[in-house]
Design a protein around this motif. Structure first.
Motif, PDB file in Angstrom:
ATOM      1  N   SER A 277      38.730 -25.847   5.876  1.00 45.05           N
ATOM      2  CA  SER A 277      39.138 -24.695   5.081  1.00 45.05           C
ATOM      3  C   SER A 277      40.000 -25.259   3.972  1.00 45.05           C
ATOM      4  O   SER A 277      40.737 -26.229   4.175  1.00 45.05           O
ATOM      5  CB  SER A 277      39.948 -23.694   5.904  1.00 45.05           C
ATOM      6  OG  SER A 277      39.125 -23.026   6.821  1.00 45.05           O
ATOM      7  N   LEU A 278      39.905 -24.663   2.797  1.00 46.85           N
ATOM      8  CA  LEU A 278      40.692 -25.174   1.679  1.00 46.85           C
ATOM      9  C   LEU A 278      41.061 -24.053   0.731  1.00 46.85           C
ATOM     10  O   LEU A 278      40.420 -22.995   0.720  1.00 46.85           O
ATOM     11  CB  LEU A 278      39.927 -26.287   0.952  1.00 46.85           C
ATOM     12  CG  LEU A 278      38.615 -25.908   0.256  1.00 46.85           C
ATOM     13  CD1 LEU A 278      38.836 -25.520  -1.195  1.00 46.85           C
ATOM     14  CD2 LEU A 278      37.644 -27.068   0.347  1.00 46.85           C
TER      15      LEU A 278
ATOM     16  N   GLY B 251      35.591 -22.015   3.087  1.00 45.65           N
ATOM     17  CA  GLY B 251      35.292 -22.603   4.385  1.00 45.65           C
ATOM     18  C   GLY B 251      33.983 -23.334   4.234  1.00 45.65           C
ATOM     19  O   GLY B 251      33.065 -22.836   3.578  1.00 45.65           O
ATOM     20  N   GLY B 252      33.910 -24.523   4.776  1.00 40.89           N
ATOM     21  CA  GLY B 252      32.670 -25.267   4.625  1.00 40.89           C
ATOM     22  C   GLY B 252      32.642 -26.493   5.500  1.00 40.89           C
ATOM     23  O   GLY B 252      33.373 -26.603   6.484  1.00 40.89           O
TER      24      GLY B 252
ATOM     25  N   GLU C 143      30.568 -22.910   2.441  1.00 46.63           N
ATOM     26  CA  GLU C 143      29.681 -21.939   3.085  1.00 46.63           C
ATOM     27  C   GLU C 143      30.175 -20.515   2.851  1.00 46.63           C
ATOM     28  O   GLU C 143      29.378 -19.587   2.791  1.00 46.63           O
ATOM     29  CB  GLU C 143      29.580 -22.246   4.580  1.00 46.63           C
ATOM     30  CG  GLU C 143      28.897 -23.574   4.843  1.00 46.63           C
ATOM     31  CD  GLU C 143      28.831 -23.932   6.315  1.00 46.63           C
ATOM     32  OE1 GLU C 143      29.301 -23.152   7.165  1.00 46.63           O
ATOM     33  OE2 GLU C 143      28.290 -25.017   6.617  1.00 46.63           O
ATOM     34  N   VAL C 144      31.481 -20.374   2.757  1.00 47.41           N
ATOM     35  CA  VAL C 144      32.102 -19.076   2.477  1.00 47.41           C
ATOM     36  C   VAL C 144      33.156 -19.300   1.402  1.00 47.41           C
ATOM     37  O   VAL C 144      33.951 -20.236   1.506  1.00 47.41           O
ATOM     38  CB  VAL C 144      32.769 -18.485   3.737  1.00 47.41           C
ATOM     39  CG1 VAL C 144      33.462 -17.172   3.412  1.00 47.41           C
ATOM     40  CG2 VAL C 144      31.762 -18.290   4.851  1.00 47.41           C
TER      41      VAL C 144
ATOM     42  N   ASP D 110      27.660 -18.080   2.008  1.00 46.07           N
ATOM     43  CA  ASP D 110      26.486 -18.958   1.908  1.00 46.07           C
ATOM     44  C   ASP D 110      25.865 -18.939   0.521  1.00 46.07           C
ATOM     45  O   ASP D 110      24.651 -18.922   0.371  1.00 46.07           O
ATOM     46  CB  ASP D 110      25.420 -18.544   2.940  1.00 46.07           C
ATOM     47  CG  ASP D 110      25.930 -18.651   4.347  1.00 46.07           C
ATOM     48  OD1 ASP D 110      26.617 -19.630   4.641  1.00 46.07           O
ATOM     49  OD2 ASP D 110      25.634 -17.745   5.144  1.00 46.07           O
ATOM     50  N   HIS D 111      26.677 -18.929  -0.501  1.00 47.48           N
ATOM     51  CA  HIS D 111      26.227 -18.903  -1.891  1.00 47.48           C
ATOM     52  C   HIS D 111      25.370 -17.681  -2.186  1.00 47.48           C
ATOM     53  O   HIS D 111      24.659 -17.644  -3.173  1.00 47.48           O
ATOM     54  CB  HIS D 111      25.448 -20.163  -2.268  1.00 47.48           C
ATOM     55  CG  HIS D 111      26.226 -21.412  -2.054  1.00 47.48           C
ATOM     56  ND1 HIS D 111      27.385 -21.687  -2.717  1.00 47.48           N
ATOM     57  CD2 HIS D 111      26.023 -22.439  -1.212  1.00 47.48           C
ATOM     58  CE1 HIS D 111      27.852 -22.845  -2.307  1.00 47.48           C
ATOM     59  NE2 HIS D 111      27.047 -23.327  -1.398  1.00 47.48           N
TER      60      HIS D 111
END
Length: 153
Positions: free
Chosen positions: A65-66, A84-85, A130-131, A149-150
């Motif tokens: 997460s960032l 999140g990815g 992903e989010v 998810d884009h």
């Protein structure tokens, strides 16, 4: 994804230098640190010591997460992204060179000595979101737009 929202995300990524990234420690606790990054569209790249806590955490669990925020002096101007990815250590020489070039372009002073694949001990990572949540207080206190998810928000 809504083109205006994508443009806003890319503007935030271009306007900031650091991200706060959280990885998962072996004891299950989150480990949050600040790293400089560069991006190619929505894909983020960063480097760190290959023996760092962050690198060890990512070797066990690739979830991250960032957050990335633009500078502000007024709460009404807060803009940033939360993602999140998955983060993957880059091992292919051509992609390492590409990541190093993105970082060297964004940080031309001093980064070149760290961003070369000849620099022992440095690990490069690619983060695939992903989010994505876009925070924009100009639209109201705490306003966010969510992208999964884009796909469309």
């Amino acid at each position: 994804m809504n083109p205006a929202l994508r443009d806003e995300i890319l503007a935030i990524l271009a306007g900031a230098n650091d991200m706060n990234i959280a990885t998962v420690r072996s004891d299950g606790y989150p480990h949050a640190t600040t790293v400089s990054y560069a991006n190619d569209g929505l894909i983020l790249y960063f480097g760190c010591a290959g023996v760092s806590q962050k690198a060890r955490n990512l070797a066990r669990n690739d979830k991250v997460s960032l957050t990335i925020n633009l500078p502000y002096t007024d709460w009404g101007e807060i803009r940033g992204v939360s993602m999140g990815g998955r983060a993957a250590r880059i091992s292919e020489p051509r992609e390492i060179e590409q990541a190093a070039q993105f970082l060297a372009r964004k940080f031309p002073r001093g980064v070149a000595e760290y961003a070369s694949d000849g620099m022992p001990g440095i690990a490069f990572f690619r983060v695939m979101p992903e989010v994505i949540s876009v925070l924009d207080y100009r639209k109201g206190f705490g306003h966010t737009d969510l992208v999964r998810d884009h796909g469309d928000p």
